[in-house]
Design a protein around this motif. Structure first.
Motif, short mmCIF file in Angstrom:
data_model
loop_
_atom_site.label_atom_id
_atom_site.label_comp_id
_atom_site.label_asym_id
_atom_site.label_seq_id
_atom_site.Cartn_x
_atom_site.Cartn_y
_atom_site.Cartn_z
N THR A 7 -0.13 10.58 5.97
CA THR A 7 -0.04 10.10 4.59
C THR A 7 -0.99 8.92 4.41
O THR A 7 -0.88 7.92 5.11
N ARG A 8 -1.92 9.06 3.49
CA ARG A 8 -2.88 7.98 3.23
C ARG A 8 -2.21 6.93 2.36
O ARG A 8 -1.85 7.19 1.22
N THR A 9 -2.07 5.72 2.92
CA THR A 9 -1.36 4.65 2.24
C THR A 9 -2.26 3.43 2.11
O THR A 9 -2.78 2.93 3.11
N VAL A 10 -2.44 2.98 0.88
CA VAL A 10 -3.23 1.78 0.62
C VAL A 10 -2.28 0.68 0.17
O VAL A 10 -1.49 0.86 -0.76
N ILE A 11 -2.36 -0.45 0.84
CA ILE A 11 -1.55 -1.61 0.49
C ILE A 11 -2.47 -2.69 -0.07
O ILE A 11 -3.41 -3.13 0.61
N GLY A 29 3.66 6.45 11.27
CA GLY A 29 2.62 7.47 11.32
C GLY A 29 1.74 7.58 10.11
O GLY A 29 0.90 8.48 10.02
N HIS A 30 1.86 6.68 9.15
CA HIS A 30 0.98 6.70 7.99
C HIS A 30 -0.41 6.18 8.37
O HIS A 30 -0.56 5.37 9.28
N ALA A 31 -1.41 6.65 7.66
CA ALA A 31 -2.76 6.12 7.77
C ALA A 31 -2.87 4.97 6.79
O ALA A 31 -3.09 5.17 5.59
N GLN A 241 -2.32 -3.59 13.04
CA GLN A 241 -3.63 -3.05 13.44
C GLN A 241 -3.55 -2.34 14.78
O GLN A 241 -4.18 -1.30 14.99
N ALA A 242 -2.76 -2.88 15.70
CA ALA A 242 -2.60 -2.23 17.00
C ALA A 242 -1.96 -0.85 16.85
O ALA A 242 -2.18 0.03 17.69
N LYS A 243 -1.22 -0.66 15.77
CA LYS A 243 -0.59 0.64 15.51
C LYS A 243 -1.44 1.51 14.60
O LYS A 243 -0.98 2.55 14.13
N GLY A 244 -2.68 1.08 14.33
CA GLY A 244 -3.63 1.92 13.62
C GLY A 244 -3.95 1.50 12.21
O GLY A 244 -4.81 2.12 11.56
N ALA A 245 -3.31 0.46 11.68
CA ALA A 245 -3.61 0.03 10.32
C ALA A 245 -5.00 -0.59 10.25
O ALA A 245 -5.48 -1.21 11.20
N ASP A 246 -5.67 -0.38 9.12
CA ASP A 246 -7.02 -0.91 8.88
C ASP A 246 -6.90 -2.07 7.91
O ASP A 246 -6.56 -1.89 6.74
N LEU A 247 -7.15 -3.29 8.40
CA LEU A 247 -7.08 -4.49 7.56
C LEU A 247 -8.47 -4.86 7.09
O LEU A 247 -9.36 -5.13 7.90
N ARG A 248 -8.68 -4.89 5.77
CA ARG A 248 -9.98 -5.22 5.19
C ARG A 248 -9.84 -6.48 4.33
O ARG A 248 -9.22 -6.44 3.26
#
Length: 500
Positions: A7-11, A29-31, A241-248
Motif C-alpha cells: 500500500t503506497r502511503t504518503v504522510i 508492510g506499507h510503502a 526508515q530502518a523498516k523501509g520508510a522514505d523520509l524526505r
C-alpha cells in the motif's frame, strides 16, 4: 493493486504524530513516504542553533512514557535502546512576586509535606484530595476518551453513570480557575495548578474544570530526553526508515490530489507528483479546510473555520550564562515565575493583548542532566500569547516582549549574560509561517467548552483514503496525545484497507 503490492502511503508532515504513524505503517508492510517542508523531523519539537548547541524551541519534557514504550514494543523494539530518558525527581520549581517559592517532585507525599510548609496543613489536605480526584478522573477518562479513536458523548455519559461520584469531581459547570479557587484556600496553589490548562492551549478562566486532570499526567513522571526533545523525533524517524520508510525533508506539498472523491496522491511545490493509496495529513487540520492544499479537501475539518483557536506563545530560545541574586531562584529543568494577577494576564491574552505582567516559564535545558550544567547554558523561555485570529501585532513586538520578559525575571533575581536578541524570539506570526494555516495557534482548536474535546477532527475524514494525525486532531495537544493520534490513524487505515 495486486495482493502482493504494498500500500503506497504518503504522510505529509514529520511531526511526532506523523512519525508514529509512519513507524507503525512501515512495520505493517506499507510503502511509506514521509514528506516535510522543514530541514529536520519533529514538527513543533524543533530546535534552533546557539553557541552552546541546539536549543529546544518547542516541548521540553516527556510525560506519559508508556505511550512511547508501547509504540516501540508494537514494532518489536525497545524505547530504551533508541533514546535515553532521564527521570526528573523535581517536576518544577515555582516562584511568586511576594518572594515565596514551591518545589514539586514526583513524590506525592513529599509534595504534601512541602505544601504544608508552604501554606499550612489545610492546604496540604486540599492538595491530597485534589491529587486523589485528578487520578480518579484520569483513570475514568483515559480509555473512553484519550485512547478511544472515536469517543462519543454517549460512551462518556455511560462511563459517568457507572460511577456517579465522578460528577461533582468533574464540576461540569465550572472552569479550571473557578474550580481550583474552590478547592484551594491559598490562591497561589490555585494559580499553580491552573497553568495546566495552558498545556492544551486553554485559558484557565474558560477551560472546563475536567482538564485539571492534566496534573495527574505530570504527577506520573517527567523525563528529560538526552540530546533534547528532537532526539525522540529522530529516534522514531530512524526506526521508521530502518523498516523501509522514505523520509524526505525540504519537500513541501502544494496539493493533495483527489480522484472521484478519493485521495490519490500529492503534488510537491516543485511539481513532482507522488501517487498514493493512502494520504495522512500531519498538520493543522485548518490547512485543509482553508484549501491551503487544494480544493479537494475543502470539506475536511470544516469546524476549524468557525471554532476559536487555542493559545499561541512567544518563545525565546538562546544560550547564556544565568546570574542569580544571593536570594535568587535555584533553577531546575522546569521553572515557573508567576504573574501577580493571573486574571489580568489571561484577560489581556483573551483580548489579543500582550500582558504587562506575564507568567514566565523558563526551561533550563542543561539542568536535570547527569552532569553539572556548563558555563554557557541553553534556555527556552515561554510566554502565553493569543493566536493571530485575535492577537494584535505591534511593529515593536520583539522589543515589547523583551521588556516584559527580562526585567520581570530580573525582579525575581534572575538575569542572563548575554540577553538574547530579537532573532532568538519566535512569535505567533512566526509559528503561522512555520505551520501554515495554523493562525499561530500551537494546539489547534480551543479546549473551551465542556464538549470541546469531542469536536476535534478525528483520524478519518470525509475524503476516502485521507486521514489526519497530530496535535490538532483527537485526542489533542501534547507529545503523548499527538503520538496517540498517529496510533488512531493507523488503526483506521488498517481497518479500512482490510475492508477494501
Amino acid at each position: 493493486m495486486s495482493a502482493n503490492e504494498k500500500t503506497r502511503t504518503v504522510i505529509i508532515g514529520a511531526g511526532i504524530g506523523g512519525l508514529c504513524c509512519a513507524l507503525r505503517l512501515a512495520h505493517a508492510g506499507h510503502a511509506v513516504t514521509i514528506l516535510d517542508r522543514h530541514a529536520a523531523p519533529g514538527g513543533k519539537m524543533r530546535t534552533v542553533p546557539s553557541p552552546a548547541g541546539p536549543v529546544d524551541a518547542g516541548p521540553t519534557v516527556l510525560t506519559l512514557r508508556p505511550v512511547f514504550e508501547t509504540l516501540f514494543a508494537d514494532v518489536g523494539a525497545r524505547l530504551d535502546d533508541h533514546v535515553t530518558l532521564i527521570a526528573q525527581d523535581t517536576l518544577a520549581r515555582h516562584f511568586w512576586p511576594d518572594g515565596s517559592s514551591l518545589t514539586l517532585t514526583s513524590d506525592r507525599a513529599a509534595n504534601a509535606e512541602a505544601i504544608d510548609a508552604f501554606a499550612g496543613p489545610r492546604a496540604a489536605d486540599q492538595f491530597r484530595r485534589f491529587c486523589t480526584d485528578m487520578q480518579r478522573l484520569f483513570t475514568a477518562f483515559d480509555a473512553p476518551m484519550m485512547r478511544a479513536p472515536d469517543p462519543s458523548l454517549l460512551a462518556l455519559t455511560a462511563r459517568v453513570m457507572r460511577d456517579p461520584g465522578l460528577i461533582p469531581i468533574m464540576a461540569p459547570l465550572s472552569t479550571v480557575a473557578r474550580d481550583l479557587r474552590r478547592r484551594f484556600s491559598d490562591p497561589r496553589l490555585a494559580q499553580l495548578f491552573a497553568r495546566y490548562a495552558t498545556y492544551v492551549g486553554g485559558h484557565p478562566l474558560q477551560t472546563p474544570a475536567l482538564l485539571s486532570l492534566i496534573w495527574h499526567a505530570e504527577e506520573q513522571g517527567v523525563w528529560v530526553v538526552q540530546g533534547g526533545m528532537q532526539a525522540l523525533a529522530r529516534a522514531v524517524a530512524d526506526l521508521a526508515q530502518a523498516k523501509g520508510a522514505d523520509l524526505r525533508l525540504g519537500a513541501e506539498v502544494s496539493r493533495i490530489e483527489t480522484t472521484q472523491g478519493r485521495a490519490s496522491g500529492v503534488t510537491l511545490l516543485d511539481g513532482t507528483r507522488l501517487p498514493a493509496d493512502v494520504v495522512v495529513f500531519n498538520g493543522d487540520p485548518r490547512a485543509l479546510a482553508t484549501c491551503a492544499l487544494g480544493t479537494g479537501t475543502a470539506h475536511v475539518a470544516a469546524q476549524t473555520l468557525t471554532t476559536p483557536r487555542s493559545l499561541s506563545a512567544r518563545v525565546w530560545a538562546f544560550a547564556g550564562t544565568p546570574q542569580t541574586a544571593p536570594d535568587g531562584p535555584d533553577l531546575a529543568h522546569h521553572n515557573i515565575f508567576f504573574a501577580d494577577d493571573p486574571d489580568e494576564e489571561f484577560t489581556s491574552i483573551a483580548a489579543g493583548d500582550m500582558p504587562h505582567d506575564p507568567s514566565i516559564y523558563v526551561c533550563a535545558q542543561d539542568r536535570g542532566q547527569p552532569t553539572p550544567p556548563p558555563y554557557l547554558e541553553r534556555f527556552e523561555i515561554i510566554l502565553n500569547a493569543a493566536p493571530l485570529t485575535t492577537a494584535q501585532r505591534p511593529e515593536k513586538e520583539a522589543q515589547t516582549c523583551h521588556q516584559r520578559t527580562f526585567p520581570t525575571l530580573a525582579r525575581f533575581g534572575l538575569t542572563f549574560s548575554p540577553e538574547p536578541g530579537r532573532d532568538a524570539l519566535t512569535t505567533p506570526s512566526t509559528f503561522n509561517r512555520l505551520f501554515p494555516a495554523s493562525a499561530g495557534s500551537l494546539y489547534g482548536q480551543s479546549p473551551h467548552g465542556m464538549t470541546a474535546s469531542l469536536k476535534r477532527p478525528r483520524a478519518r475524514t470525509a475524503v476516502q483514503g485521507l486521514y489526519l494525525a497530530g496535535g490538532g486532531t483527537h485526542p489533542g495537544a501534547g507529545v503523548p496525545m499527538a503520538a496517540l493520534s498517529g496510533q488512531h490513524a493507523v488503526a483506521a487505515i488498517l481497518k479500512d484497507r482490510t475492508s477494501i
